[in-house]
Each structure stands twice: as structure tokens, then as C-alpha cells.
Motif scaffolding. Structure first.
Motif, PDB file in Angstrom:
ATOM      1  N   ILE A 160       0.853  -1.188   0.000  1.00  0.00           N
ATOM      2  CA  ILE A 160       0.000   0.000   0.000  1.00  0.00           C
ATOM      3  C   ILE A 160       0.889   1.238   0.000  1.00  0.00           C
ATOM      4  O   ILE A 160       1.761   1.385   0.841  1.00  0.00           O
ATOM      5  N   ASP A 161       0.663   2.101  -0.952  1.00  0.00           N
ATOM      6  CA  ASP A 161       1.478   3.301  -1.103  1.00  0.00           C
ATOM      7  C   ASP A 161       1.336   4.189   0.135  1.00  0.00           C
ATOM      8  O   ASP A 161       0.232   4.612   0.472  1.00  0.00           O
ATOM      9  N   PRO A 162       2.459   4.480   0.826  1.00  0.00           N
ATOM     10  CA  PRO A 162       2.376   5.325   2.030  1.00  0.00           C
ATOM     11  C   PRO A 162       1.790   6.698   1.730  1.00  0.00           C
ATOM     12  O   PRO A 162       1.234   7.345   2.604  1.00  0.00           O
ATOM     13  N   ASN A 163       1.927   7.139   0.457  1.00  0.00           N
ATOM     14  CA  ASN A 163       1.401   8.458   0.106  1.00  0.00           C
ATOM     15  C   ASN A 163      -0.107   8.526   0.268  1.00  0.00           C
ATOM     16  O   ASN A 163      -0.653   9.610   0.493  1.00  0.00           O
ATOM     17  N   ILE A 164      -0.761   7.366   0.122  1.00  0.00           N
ATOM     18  CA  ILE A 164      -2.217   7.383   0.292  1.00  0.00           C
ATOM     19  C   ILE A 164      -2.563   7.787   1.718  1.00  0.00           C
ATOM     20  O   ILE A 164      -3.457   8.588   1.961  1.00  0.00           O
ATOM     21  N   GLU A 165      -1.776   7.246   2.661  1.00  0.00           N
ATOM     22  CA  GLU A 165      -2.009   7.623   4.057  1.00  0.00           C
ATOM     23  C   GLU A 165      -1.690   9.086   4.289  1.00  0.00           C
ATOM     24  O   GLU A 165      -2.443   9.799   4.962  1.00  0.00           O
TER      25      GLU A 165
END
Lengths: 272, 284, 393
Positions: A160-165
Motif C-alpha cells: 500500500i502506497d504510504p502516500n495514500i495515508e
């Protein structure tokens, strides 16, 4: 198209066929025996009957056995997820000094066979009075399952792309909200995989349950062991009837599991 | 940020507590038990009880005699099988299903089935007699052979799937590169695949050995638990759960764990010595 | 000629190793077909590669470039077709010489270096199989390392090397075998932009020195133009055009190649008037363009075109001139001005339906976004394509 038949290929499939035929033979014997009567040699039993199943159900209090089994399996999976998800998240997202140590500590319960650490564990559970109770069985089964769940979940969360968080946080979501609304939904495939595999493993876990369970907290596999161990007490067909019940439950879970994971994933594998 | 560190720690807190309470503490507790008597006084009595009794000490040898051949056969069979399967084969899903089956069903069911299937009047002996290989039924249950066979049926697929996981992780371009440079199949196996596979093989061997070394239900159901297949687990179980002497039971469990640890260390150091250069699996 | 020493003399001149390289004139690929299941990845692929020639397969990913290399190398069996070295057939779909006996070399996209072997042993791998003497191997490896400028790296392991260094080891491992044909599968795609240009230069230098026949696969048109003697443009497993870089760049034979080669202004149009054999006036929604082009690709087709027939036209942004011209003058409203150093890239609208991309030098300095600009297109710089995308003019 060219078709080359190689000796290695022929050998491979023959050897594999021998192995598979024997597995089928082992399982086939159990199933046939459980529905047969007067099978003294020969390929098939003389008569077919279902009476061993009713015998076995009365003999064992089957509903109780099934209840314990599923109660243990579901509780273990749920608790393992609760403990495992935050850790898997931490392992996927952060680097810290003792990460290697924590990882190897988590691997140990999976590497060390239950028979080795089961006795001290049982001794401890007897001391605190949890042994022979369902709660004791659940606690014992958690030991290999929690690390297992963590190891399965971590790569899913890494994907899961940390940027989404970060995006969610910038948009005003708190840490808890981000976790609940972003991370959990996105890691659902991983959570699902971990659950189904932990269910399969817990149903089949013999040693730990065996060491800490009492008569009222046995799972099916332990009851099956006691039956087979005390062969002669009851007709072997009745034992096989219980074996078939166990076999059907495990098979169902396995078939469901295999729709979502590959068999190599179900076997432990350590990266250097 | 100081605050950040605390929060990270919180993520790990549940599993740290879990590990400490359910894994590390029981180990230490077992260690403590093994060196004390029932009154809680320090003593070596528990270990002496085990080592002074030839009947008990023999379980070590018995366990080795069962675990080592079973593991070796499983691994040696699994190496060519997984090598053949490394790029995927026809019917792989079905084959893997049958391989994972005995692993998932567990030792108890397999042992129960083997008792009838490989028994004197079972299908296997009927078949072997029918095609004329044997005249008298083979004795394959309630003895040493039964236990080793039971272990292989359970451990071979496990080893195979594990080795397959490692070997299929080796970049297939390495094989192609070697082939273009003139290497034939055997040369590629010896010089490219095998050296890169050794860490995986060592790991698979260790895990399988440890599994086989702690064998319990198979040894009881398929063997003669009071004699030729009285393995260490049976002895541990006997002391702890039948005599309810957790002190001696823990002591034997500690010995068992120590032996397993030594075997793993030996295998790992052998692997280090064999191939110093690379332990990295070639993934680009 | 002194400069055109070929590879094996270069590598062998000092150690006196017997000449083992087969001499050959060309490698011929005839009607190659390959499918993976229902998916046909190569359709009737034909190509000749001469000794010393550098040929590039260019196309978007999935167009069958890599498959072509793997078929040539013998790593993937071909469905039908033939591969010849001069007159000797090495593969015809039924029986093929195995990869290890073809005498071809392949450099992999991910380098495929043996991670457990040192640089020396990686490069020596093939020579050891050939059972050359220890001294000969050492000599050859040293020479190969020198060629790729990695002297002193013998004892390092691949994981200790940077991407560019790994790339060079992979090339050294290939050239040390003195292959008849060297195949490179997107060798620069894993490197960062700066290193890519450096390595491109080195590859070119290496080829100038060694003159090994090479097939190079890439999706980067710059690389293809910079390196190749000839370029093969591919799409969906079919060859679109084969020719020297200049020809591919200036005279694309269909709309796909034109698009791939940077003709960013592609407009649908209708024939208005066919003035002469090589002069056509077309109507692009709302304005007219006169095309006068020296090379007529399809005279028959042109002669049979009716007035009003739908066609396509293509112009390169850098061919559009700012200012007032003798013909094809257009007024457009600039939307975006991108400063790119030497040049400016301007996106503008001719009318509501037609967008135009142009590049200007100093002349563009005064252009602002939202300004009106006058441009014109030289008639010789406009290409004309049929509705099916084939080049007409």
C-alpha cells in the motif's frame, strides 16, 4: 508445434503419480472404512452403512466437539489479527534499531516445533489454572499463529502506497481514522488471506491443543488422536467416521483457501 | 521526533507482550523447572534422571535414527521434483493441491489412514501381491518403517513446496544467460542453480529435521511407542503429562531443544563453508 | 583498414589464440512466426543482419521485440520460419540448434549476472565451459574488462557494483565469447538518465571498435537513432518499417512510425485538390494546407483518390516556422509556452478543433501564452497518409 518427450518428464510424472495414488489410497481407505461393514481384505467392504456415524456422534458428543473446534479456531484467528495487524503495519512502515531482533523473535515460534516448547507452556498454564480450559487451548494456539499472521500481512501492507495515508492525513484525517478508513480497507485482501490460512492451520494443529486441552476442551483432531491411540475401545469404523468429519472440515477450508493463495504460500519460507 | 517514537512503539506493544508472556516466559519457566525440584530448590536431579537411565537416553538415538533418514529422503526426493517444477508445469494447480493435502490434513489423519491402507490387509499390500512383487504382506505399520514412511508422506510435500519457493525465486534469466554462454543442463544446475539454492536447501533441511525430530503422533500411532520408536517427544510427554513431573519433562524438552539447535547450527555453518561467495538469491 | 579490426583479432592479437570465430556474411531471419497461446506475438518477421551491422528493434513495450531476440537466441522455440547464418539453417521451427551452440550473445535487461560469482568468474563462465587454458581465460577476461573500462574489478561481486558497472560486466561477459551476433535487450532501461547517455556513448564506441553484428532492442527512439545503422520499427509483432535512422526519422512509411518518431501534429483532413503528381491541397477542419513533397510513396493510390476523400496529415513541431510565410500561413492562439533552454515548446489552438504543437528558437522569445501568433508550414515538410495510415506523400 514440436513435442519432445523427455525421460526426466516421464520419471517426474510417474513418481508424482505414485505419490498421489498413495495419498488417495490413504484417504480412500478412511472414507470407505467409515461407511463399510465386514471389510476383511478384498478391495471393497461387503456392505455399506452409515451406522458408524451415528455411533460416533453419540460416543463423542459431536456438537460439543464441533463447537469447541470452531470456537477455538475463530477466537485464535480474531485475536491473532488484533495483535498482528498493528505489528505488521509497524514492520511494513518503520525501520528501527531492533527490527531484526523483533523479526527473529517472531520467527522462532514458527521454527521451533510445538513439542519442544509445549511442555513448559503446559506447565505454566497448569500453574495459572488455564490448562484443560478452552481459553487455555486458545492461548496455546496463538503462539504459532500470531507470527504467522504478521508474516503474511506485512508484505500486503508494504504494497500500500504510504502516500495514500499521507494524503488522508493532509485531508484532515487523524491517525486512528486513517488506520480505520484507509489502511484496513486497503489491506482487506491480506487480512482475508491471513484469516483463512490461520483457520486451516489451527484446525489441524495437534500438538499444542493435545498438551493443554482437557476432555471438555478437545478439538476434533485431538479427539481423533485419542480414538486412534485407544484403538480397540471402539470399532475402527467409528474412528474413521470421525476422521471423515475432520477431513471434510479441513478440506472445505483448504479448497476455499486455495482459491485465494498459492500452495507455496502455505508453507513456511524464510528469506535470507 | 520523540513523540513519533512512542507511537511506533505502541504498534509493537501487543506482540511484544504476546511474545514475552506466551513464548519467552514459558521458555524461561521451563528452564527454571528443569533445574529445580518440586520444592523449588536448585538441583541437577531432573537431568540426571534422564541421562542415568539407558532406556531414556536411548530415545535420543532412536529419534535420530528416525528423523535423519526421513529428512534426508524427503529433501533428496524434493530437490529433483522442485527443480523440475521451477518454471511451472502442466497441471501445477492440481499437483500442488495433492502436495499440500497431507501437510494440511496433519499427521494424525495421515497416520490413521496409513494404518488401514498399509496394514497387512490394506490396499497397498493387496496390490503388491496382485502384481506379484511380494508373496507375504509387507509389515509397514506398528514398526520403524511405518514411522519413517509416515514422516516422509508428511514432510516430502512440505520440503518440496518449500524448495520450490526458493528455486523459483532464482531469476530465470540466469539460466538463459548460462545457456547462451554454452552451458548444458547439468552444468547450469551445478554451477548456477545449486549454489544459489544452497541457502534454501539448508533452511528446508533444518526445518524438516526439527519437525521430524519432535515427531509425536506418527511415532505413537504408526510405531511401537513403548519400544523401537520411543522417541524423545514420547519420553517428554510421559514424564510431564502422565507422571505429572513437569520438572523432568522440562529437562528432557530442554535437551531436545538443544539437540535441534545444534543440528541447525551445524547445517548452517556447513552451508557457510560450502559457498562463501553468495547467499544472495539473484533477483534484479 | 586499421580502424575496422574486428573483434577476434582485437582480442587475440596478443595471446595468439587460434581463430575460432566462424566467418560469415549475414544472418537471415525468414517469415518468423511465434504465438504464446492464442496471442500471436510475431507475424512473418523478416530481417537480414550483415556482419558488423548495428540493427535496432524499436517499438512500444509488448510489440514482440524481446521475443524476437529470444527466438533468435534459441531460448524460445519458434512456430514457423527459418533462421540462417549465410546458407546454413540453424532453426526452422522443427529442429533448432540449441542456444549454447549458436554462437550468439545476449545481454539481458536486468543483466542476469551470476550473483554468486565474482566479476572474473562471471566473464570467464563461458570460456571455462569451452575448456580454454587458464592463461588464455585470464588474458581474454583482462582484455574484455579493459574494453568496458573495468580493470581491477575482477574480484568484486555483482552486488557490490553500481547499475552501470553491472551493465558493463554483462557486456564484457558477452563480448568475451566473441559472438557472431550480439543481442542487447533494453540494456540501458534500468539506468538513470545521465548514465544512460554515457553508456549509450560507450556502446557506440565499443561497436566502432569491435564491429560485432548487433541487434539492439529499445523503446527509446533517441537511443535507436543514436546507435543504429538500421532501425526496425515494430508494432504488435509486425514490422512497420526498416531503414537507416535518417530515413525512419524523416520519411516514416506510416502513421504509427510518424507518431513514434515525433510527428506530434497529426490531423485528420480531406483532399481538396490534387494539383499535380506531387502537390496536393487538403482541408483540415477550417483551414487549407498545400503539400508538396518530393517523395511519392503511392502514386497509384494518389491518382485514384477522389476529391473529399478522408486522409491524415502529419507535421513535426520543429518544422513549423514562426512568422509570415509564402504558403500555409496560420494564425493561432498560444495556450502554453514551455521554456526548454535552447528552444521553446508552444502548444496553441488553430481553432476550436485543431491543436498545434510547435518548437521555436529565439523567434519564440516574445510569445506569451494567450497571445496570437502567426506561423507557417513549409509544404515540403508535411506528410500525407491514407485513412488506413499508409504514407502517400
Amino acid at each position: 508445434m514440436k513435442k519432445k518427450i523427455r525421460i526426466s518428464g516421464v520419471l517426474f510424472y510417474i513418481a508424482l503419480a505414485v505419490f498421489i495414488i498413495n495419498i488417495l489410497g490413504i484417504l480412500g481407505t478412511v472414507v470407505l472404512n467409515s461407511v463399510g461393514k465386514e471389510w476383511y481384505g478384498g478391495i471393497f467392504p461387503k456392505y455399506f452403512t452409515l451406522e458408524w456415524y451415528s455411533y460416533m456422534a453419540k460416543d463423542h458428543d459431536l456438537p460439543q466437539l464441533l463447537f469447541v473446534t470452531f470456537a477455538v479456531v475463530i477466537s485464535v484467528t480474531a485475536i491473532a489479527l488484533l495483535i498482528g495487524i498493528p505489528t505488521a503495519y509497524g514492520l511494513a512502515r518503520y525501520d528501527f534499531k531492533f527490527k531484526g531482533l523483533l523479526l527473529s523473535m517472531l520467527l522462532l515460534p514458527m521454527l521451533i516445533p510445538p513439542m519442544t516448547y509445549g511442555i513448559p507452556l503446559a506447565a505454566m498454564l497448569y500453574k495459572v489454572g488455564l490448562a484443560t480450559k478452552i481459553s487455555g487451548v486458545i492461548i496455546a494456539n496463538l503462539i504459532p499463529i500470531v507470527p504467522f499472521v504478521i508474516l503474511i500481512l506485512t508484505p500486503f501492507i508494504e504494497q500500500i502506497d504510504p502516500n495514500i495515508e499521507s494524503a488522508a492525513k493532509i485531508l484532515g484525517a487523524g491517525r486512528f481514522q486513517t488506520f480505520l478508513k484507509i489502511l484496513i480497507p486497503l489491506s482487506l485482501p491480506g487480512i482475508f488471506t491471513a484469516s483463512i490460512l490461520s483457520i486451516v492451520r489451527t484446525i489441524a494443529m495437534f500438538e499444542l491443543t493435545f498438551l493443554v486441552s482437557g476432555p471438555k476442551s478437545q478439538t476434533i483432531v485431538v479427539a481423533l488422536y485419542y480414538d486412534a491411540y485407544a484403538a480397540g475401545v471402539r470399532p475402527p469404523q467409528a474412528i474413521d467416521a470421525l476422521a471423515v468429519v475432520y477431513f471434510l472440515i479441513t478440506m472445505t477450508c483448504l479448497v476455499i483457501a486455495l482459491r485465494f493463495v498459492s500452495p507455496t504460500q502455505m508453507v513456511f519460507r524464510l528469506e535470507d | 521526533m520523540k513523540e513519533e517514537k512512542h507511537i511506533i512503539f505502541l504498534f509493537f506493544l501487543p506482540s511484544i507482550i504476546f511474545l514475552a508472556v506466551l513464548f519467552i516466559y514459558p521458555f524461561l519457566y521451563g528452564f527454571y523447572l528443569s533445574f529445580t525440584n518440586e520444592e523449588g530448590e536448585w538441583t541437577l536431579e531432573n537431568y540426571l534422571t534422564f541421562f542415568k537411565d539407558p532406556w531414556e537416553v536411548r530415545t535420543i538415538w532412536t529419534t535420530f535414527k528416525i528423523a535423519l533418514p526421513a529428512t534426508l529422503i524427503s529433501i533428496l526426493l524434493a530437490i529433483p521434483f522442485s527443480y523440475y517444477m521451477r518454471h511451472g508445469i502442466k497441471g501445477e494447480r492440481l499437483i500442488s493441491f495433492f502436495l499440500i493435502l497431507p501437510v494440511t490434513l496433519g499427521t494424525v489423519l495421515v497416520a490413521e489412514g496409513m494404518l488401514s491402507y498399509m496394514g497387512p490387509a490394506g490396499w497397498l499390500n493387496q496390490f503388491l501381491k496382485a502384481i506379484g512383487i511380494i508373496k507375504e504382506p509387507l509389515r509397514l505399520t506398528h514398526n520403524y518403517t511405518g514411522v519413517v514412511l509416515g514422516l516422509i508422506i508428511h514432510n516430502f510435500p512440505y520440503a518440496l513446496l518449500m524448495l520450490l519457493g526458493y528455486v523459483s525465486g532464482i531469476d530465470p534469466n540466469l539460466e538463459k544467460a548460462a545457456q547462451i554462454l554454452g552451458a548444458d543442463g547439468w552444468y547450469i544446475f551445478r554451477k548456477v542453480i545449486f549454489p544459489l539454492w544452497v541457502p534454501g536447501i539448508a533452511m528446508a533441511f533444518s526445518l524438516n529435521f526439527v519437525m521430524a525430530f519432535s515427531v509425536y503422533p506418527t511415532a505413537v500411532l504408526l510405531g511401537q511407542p513403548s519400544g523401537p520408536t520411543r522417541v524423545m517427544s514420547i519420553s517428554v510427554f510421559h514424564w510431564a503429562m502422565e507422571k505429572f513431573n513437569f520438572n523432568v519433562g522440562s529437562a528432557i524438552a530442554m535437551v531436545m531443544g538443544l539437540i535441534e539447535l545444534i543440528v541447525i547450527l551445524v547445517v548452517m555453518s556447513l552451508r557457510q563453508r560450502m559457498f562463501k561467495g553468495g547467499s544472495m538469491v539473484g533477483k534484479a | 583498414m586499421e580502424i575496422q579490426r574486428d573483434l577476434h583479432t582485437f582480442l587475440n592479437e596478443r595471446n595468439g589464440v587460434v581463430d575460432t570465430v566462424k566467418d560469415f556474411k549475414e544472418i537471415k531471419i525468414k517469415d518468423l512466426n511465434k504465438s504464446f497461446g492464442a496471442n500471436q506475438v510475431l507475424h512473418d518477421f523478416n530481417l537480414n543482419v550483415e556482419k558488423g551491422e548495428f540493427v535496432t528493434l524499436l517499438g512500444p513495450s509488448g510489440c514482440g521485440k524481446s521475443t524476437t531476440l529470444h527466438c533468435l537466441a534459441g531460448l524460445v522455440p519458434i512456430d514457423s520460419g527459418e533462421i540462417y547464418i549465410d546458407n546454413e539453417c540453424i532453426d526452422d521451427g522443427t529442429k533448432g540448434i540449441p542456444p549454447e551452440k549458436r554462437g550468439f550473445g545476449l545481454v539481458f535487461q536486468n543483466y542476469a549476472l551470476f550473483p554468486h560469482l565474482s566479476v572474473f568468474n562471471n566473464i570467464a563462465f563461458g570460456l571455462q565451459i569451452k575448456r580454454l587454458s587458464k592463461n588464455a581465460i585470464k588474458e581474454k577476461v583482462q582484455n574484455a574488462l579493459k574494453m568496458v573500462r573495468l580493470e581491477g574489478y575482477e574480484d568484486k561481486y555483482p552486488r557490490q557494483l553500481s547499475g552501470g558497472e553491472q551493465q558493463r560486466v554483462a557486456i564484457a561477459r558477452c563480448i568475451v565469447m566473441e559472438p557472431m551476433l550480439m543481442m542487447l535487450d533494453e540494456p540501458l532501461s534500468n539506468l538513470d538518465a545521465k548514465l544512460r547517455i554515457e553508456m549509450r556513448y560507450e556502446l557506440k564506441t565499443l561497436h566502432e571498435k569491435l564491429h560485432i553484428a548487433s541487434i539492439y532492442v529499445t523503446h527509446d527512439q533517441q537511443e535507436a537513432l543514436a546507435l543504429s545503422d538500421r532501425i526496425v520499427v515494430m508494432k504488435d509483432g509486425k514490422i512497420q518499417q526498416i531503414g537507416p535512422p535518417e530515413e525512419i526519422y524523416c520519411q516514416p512509411s506510416n502513421l504509427f512510425v510518424a507518431d513514434f518518431m515525433g510527428f506530434r501534429n497529426i490531423w485528420p483532413a480531406n483532399i481538396k485538390e490534387i494539383s499535380s503528381e506531387n502537390e496536393v491541397v487538403i482541408n483540415v477542419s477550417g483551414f487549407e494546407l498545400t503539400i508538396k513533397n518530393g517523395s511519392i510513396k503511392k502514386a497509384d493510390y494518389l491518382n485514384n483518390l477522389e476529391i473529399g476523400a478522408p486522409v491524415f496529415t502529419a507535421v513535426r513541431p520543429e518544422d513549423i516556422q514562426v512568422g509570415n510565410g509564402p504558403v500555409n500561413s496560420l494564425r493561432c492562439k498560444s495556450e502554453v509556452v514551455e521554456y526548454l533552454g535552447e528552444i521553446r515548446h508552444i502548444g496553441a489552438l488553430i481553432n476550436e478543433d485543431v491543436r498545434i504543437d510547435l518548437r521555436t528558437g529565439e523567434a519564440g522569445e516574445e510569445i506569451k501564452s494567450d497571445g496570437i501568433i502567426e506561423v507557417w508550414i513549409p509544404p515540403g515538410k508535411i506528410l500525407l497518409f491514407s485513412q488506413e495510415g499508409d504514407r502517400i506523400l
